[in-house]
Scaffold this motif. Sequence first.
Motif, PDB file in Angstrom:
ATOM      1  N   GLU A 290       9.759   6.848  -6.565  1.00  0.00           N
ATOM      2  CA  GLU A 290       8.505   7.124  -7.279  1.00  0.00           C
ATOM      3  C   GLU A 290       7.756   5.859  -7.707  1.00  0.00           C
ATOM      4  O   GLU A 290       6.568   5.704  -7.404  1.00  0.00           O
ATOM      5  N   LYS A 291       8.444   4.976  -8.414  1.00  0.00           N
ATOM      6  CA  LYS A 291       7.764   3.779  -8.924  1.00  0.00           C
ATOM      7  C   LYS A 291       7.187   2.934  -7.797  1.00  0.00           C
ATOM      8  O   LYS A 291       6.031   2.509  -7.835  1.00  0.00           O
ATOM      9  N   ALA A 292       8.015   2.670  -6.806  1.00  0.00           N
ATOM     10  CA  ALA A 292       7.596   1.808  -5.693  1.00  0.00           C
ATOM     11  C   ALA A 292       6.380   2.389  -4.967  1.00  0.00           C
ATOM     12  O   ALA A 292       5.430   1.667  -4.633  1.00  0.00           O
ATOM     13  N   GLU A 293       6.395   3.723  -4.757  1.00  0.00           N
ATOM     14  CA  GLU A 293       5.288   4.367  -4.043  1.00  0.00           C
ATOM     15  C   GLU A 293       3.996   4.308  -4.871  1.00  0.00           C
ATOM     16  O   GLU A 293       2.911   4.099  -4.328  1.00  0.00           O
ATOM     17  N   CYS A 294       4.127   4.509  -6.195  1.00  0.00           N
ATOM     18  CA  CYS A 294       2.937   4.453  -7.070  1.00  0.00           C
ATOM     19  C   CYS A 294       2.312   3.060  -7.055  1.00  0.00           C
ATOM     20  O   CYS A 294       1.077   2.922  -6.976  1.00  0.00           O
ATOM     21  N   TRP A 295       3.171   2.028  -7.142  1.00  0.00           N
ATOM     22  CA  TRP A 295       2.631   0.658  -7.119  1.00  0.00           C
ATOM     23  C   TRP A 295       2.062   0.308  -5.738  1.00  0.00           C
ATOM     24  O   TRP A 295       1.120  -0.481  -5.631  1.00  0.00           O
ATOM     25  N   LYS A 296       2.612   0.920  -4.715  1.00  0.00           N
ATOM     26  CA  LYS A 296       2.077   0.715  -3.357  1.00  0.00           C
ATOM     27  C   LYS A 296       0.661   1.281  -3.263  1.00  0.00           C
ATOM     28  O   LYS A 296      -0.250   0.637  -2.716  1.00  0.00           O
ATOM     29  N   VAL A 297       0.480   2.487  -3.819  1.00  0.00           N
ATOM     30  CA  VAL A 297      -0.853   3.098  -3.832  1.00  0.00           C
ATOM     31  C   VAL A 297      -1.810   2.250  -4.670  1.00  0.00           C
ATOM     32  O   VAL A 297      -2.969   2.045  -4.305  1.00  0.00           O
ATOM     33  N   TYR A 298      -1.306   1.732  -5.808  1.00  0.00           N
ATOM     34  CA  TYR A 298      -2.132   0.863  -6.667  1.00  0.00           C
ATOM     35  C   TYR A 298      -2.626  -0.350  -5.875  1.00  0.00           C
ATOM     36  O   TYR A 298      -3.800  -0.749  -5.970  1.00  0.00           O
ATOM     37  N   SER A 299      -1.731  -0.919  -5.086  1.00  0.00           N
ATOM     38  CA  SER A 299      -2.089  -2.098  -4.283  1.00  0.00           C
ATOM     39  C   SER A 299      -3.186  -1.757  -3.277  1.00  0.00           C
ATOM     40  O   SER A 299      -4.131  -2.528  -3.078  1.00  0.00           O
ATOM     41  N   ILE A 300      -3.078  -0.570  -2.647  1.00  0.00           N
ATOM     42  CA  ILE A 300      -4.088  -0.139  -1.666  1.00  0.00           C
ATOM     43  C   ILE A 300      -5.445   0.057  -2.344  1.00  0.00           C
ATOM     44  O   ILE A 300      -6.491  -0.376  -1.824  1.00  0.00           O
ATOM     45  N   VAL A 301      -5.442   0.712  -3.516  1.00  0.00           N
ATOM     46  CA  VAL A 301      -6.692   0.971  -4.246  1.00  0.00           C
ATOM     47  C   VAL A 301      -7.362  -0.334  -4.656  1.00  0.00           C
ATOM     48  O   VAL A 301      -8.580  -0.520  -4.478  1.00  0.00           O
ATOM     49  N   THR A 302      -6.569  -1.266  -5.214  1.00  0.00           N
ATOM     50  CA  THR A 302      -7.148  -2.522  -5.721  1.00  0.00           C
ATOM     51  C   THR A 302      -7.506  -3.496  -4.599  1.00  0.00           C
ATOM     52  O   THR A 302      -8.256  -4.450  -4.812  1.00  0.00           O
ATOM     53  N   ASP A 303      -6.923  -3.286  -3.397  1.00  0.00           N
ATOM     54  CA  ASP A 303      -7.360  -4.080  -2.240  1.00  0.00           C
ATOM     55  C   ASP A 303      -8.742  -3.628  -1.787  1.00  0.00           C
ATOM     56  O   ASP A 303      -9.557  -4.440  -1.337  1.00  0.00           O
ATOM     57  N   LYS A 304      -9.000  -2.323  -1.939  1.00  0.00           N
ATOM     58  CA  LYS A 304     -10.275  -1.771  -1.497  1.00  0.00           C
ATOM     59  C   LYS A 304     -11.375  -1.969  -2.538  1.00  0.00           C
ATOM     60  O   LYS A 304     -12.531  -2.262  -2.196  1.00  0.00           O
ATOM     61  N   TYR A 305     -11.022  -1.812  -3.820  1.00  0.00           N
ATOM     62  CA  TYR A 305     -12.009  -1.921  -4.903  1.00  0.00           C
ATOM     63  C   TYR A 305     -11.529  -2.919  -5.955  1.00  0.00           C
ATOM     64  O   TYR A 305     -10.342  -2.949  -6.295  1.00  0.00           O
TER      65      TYR A 305
END
Length: 740
Positions: A290-305
């Motif tokens: 769970e934690k790793a996947e959430c931070w992975k999504v965070y990284s994708i979002v902040t790379d885009k915006y």
Amino acid sequence: MPDLNKPVSSQERKDILKSYRSLLKASDGIIKPGDVPMIREAIAVSLRQGKNLRRISGTPALLHSLEIARIVVEEIGLGRTSLICSLLYDVLRNGEITLEEIRQQFDDHVVLIMEGLAKVADLYNRNPSIRSENFRKLLFTFAQDVRVILIIVADRLRTMRTLDRYDRESQINICSEVSYLYAPMAHRLGLYNIKSEMEDLVMKYTNRAMYKFIAKKLNETKRARDKYIREFIAPLKKELSGQGLKFDIKGRTKTINSIYNKMRKQNVDFEQVYDLFAIRIIIDTELKKEKAECWKVYSIVTDKYQPNPSRLRDWLSVPKSNGYESLHTTVLGPNHKWVEVQIRTRRMDEIAEKGLAAHWRYKGIKSEKGLDQWLTNVREILENPEVNAADFIDDFKLNLYDEEVFVFTPKGDLRRLPKGATILDFAFDIHSEIGKKCVGARVNQKNVSIRYKLRNGDQVEIQTSSNQEPKQDWLNIVSTSRARTKLKQALRDIEYKEAEIGREMLVRRLKNWKLELTDQLIGQLVKHFRYKSVHDFFCDIAEDKLDVVEIKEFILKEREKEKELLESQQAGRSAENFVTPVETEEHYGHDVLLIDKNLSNVNFQLAKCCNPIFGDDIFGFVSVNAGIKIHRTNCPNAPDLRKKYGYRIVPARWTGEAGGSYLASLKVTGEDDIGIVTNISQVVSKDMGLKIRSINVDSHDGIFEGTLSVFVDNKQSLNTLMKKIKNIKGVFNVSRFDAV
């Protein structure tokens, strides 16, 4: 007023059938085949016992019960036991079924919760609006089994959804209670959707103009908002899918009430509120990832915006005390607009939606501990008999909406406290004795005072001193309900000790001067030196704020006056309004409080719980804040006062001639006749020549029950009045009424 016994209409039957089918659909997977007969029996009981039973709003009680059960199962996530209890709650509350009958037909799990619901129903039947001491009893019932409060929250939510069927006064009263108790409680239990809906509905009925204005604005801007959300989500969907993640992504418009709060706090117009919606990304993943996947999504979002670092909220590492887990960030979207993004897993989303109930499906998750600790604190405060009801309400409400800070002990243990908590709060959170002796702390290896406000990540080591004692101004430093409760208790203990020391000092000094301290003398001293209470009087003696020599001089002057007055009586001169026969004093002793018709002897008041009048057998009670209270010896509170505070009881009796004006209350029952109130009023005003303060009459099934408050001269006058009223045709009984 709707007809509460009107038969169920054909449309209402359709609504009931629809609600029943919705309940069965929501219960799929929750109930087992063996539970079906029990659920059908619960519905059958509702039909049998309350066939035409309706709510005050006019809604069929069975429809209301079915909807509560659906909310309990579908929106809160409880199981079969709570479902059955929801169906039985209304018929139990209306007295259509008893707990004994429930015990005979249902299992022990159902009975346990129904006993809690019965206590809640009893409180509401006695007083529709929960306040003061009832508030304490209500929460105590909740604290025994949390499912009780979850069912009541569902009941209040259903009531709010049908509030347009109530009269205006009921709408205001229900909104007030939901606003100050049930919405904050839903928040604390993690029921965010229910809390938000409750707040919106409260606003709808208490601030209608603003509610309609914002709703209209949201509707007008919906098309543009939806278009923007699609543009924002599109590139994220593509990237997340490319990374092989399973997810849902959607935009969620914020509630009307939260938008209004932003407009008010920021002092801006609707058009200037930039975060009208939030984007939520929900991931399907295993618990350990769970934690790793959430931070992975965070990284994708902040790379885009582009993210705003100051707006990052990490409730993954340390969840909120109500179980909420999520990762929040604010990023700069298209057209340079700030957008809030919430990232969580399916499990986290279910806990965010269904709060406490969802924890039972995920035993062992660390976020559960926060709620357990909160409930433990609630029980601890509730079980403290010293806590004043009004203080408790204020202290309890402090911890309902607060955001939190996370700090560490020197050993690395994590402690969770409300935002704004100080070193003193932290000390009391560890142990009340450490709180009492706290002189400061070392935070991150630096010395700080007890006023220091804790910040996330602080490592705190409390410093204590054996010479330290709690101080009154500490109440301005602490912010948690636990600390305030423990501190108030400690301050009361200190004051009581001080008062006892002051009393002992005065007794010892007076004994040296051959003088005796009686309760009557204490009353005279408190009045002369203008103290609000006996307690304050003795505390000032202990702290040398009042010179004992001044007390001695006052006593000697009073003795001299009494001596001169006695000599003048013996010489045949008049001593008007002074009636203290020698033989009476010898009979009753020097410690008897003498009450004359002018109520002018000492600083005392007639107790409102029993309204003593001239001629009643009475006693005095030395109160903390209001001098001496005079009670009837048969006052309902008398046994408790004598048992707990026997040392504060003062013998008392009336002296002089009858006269004056005393308030007495009577309870009258009889046949419900049109002229009965007129006949009673005529006896009081014309026959007896007395003044009526109030008269209230309630009738039911051909019987009336009334309360009459009237001013009388003495007990004999009251007895005569009672006989005359009892002789009125149609009156069954007349009795003295105590406003306990």
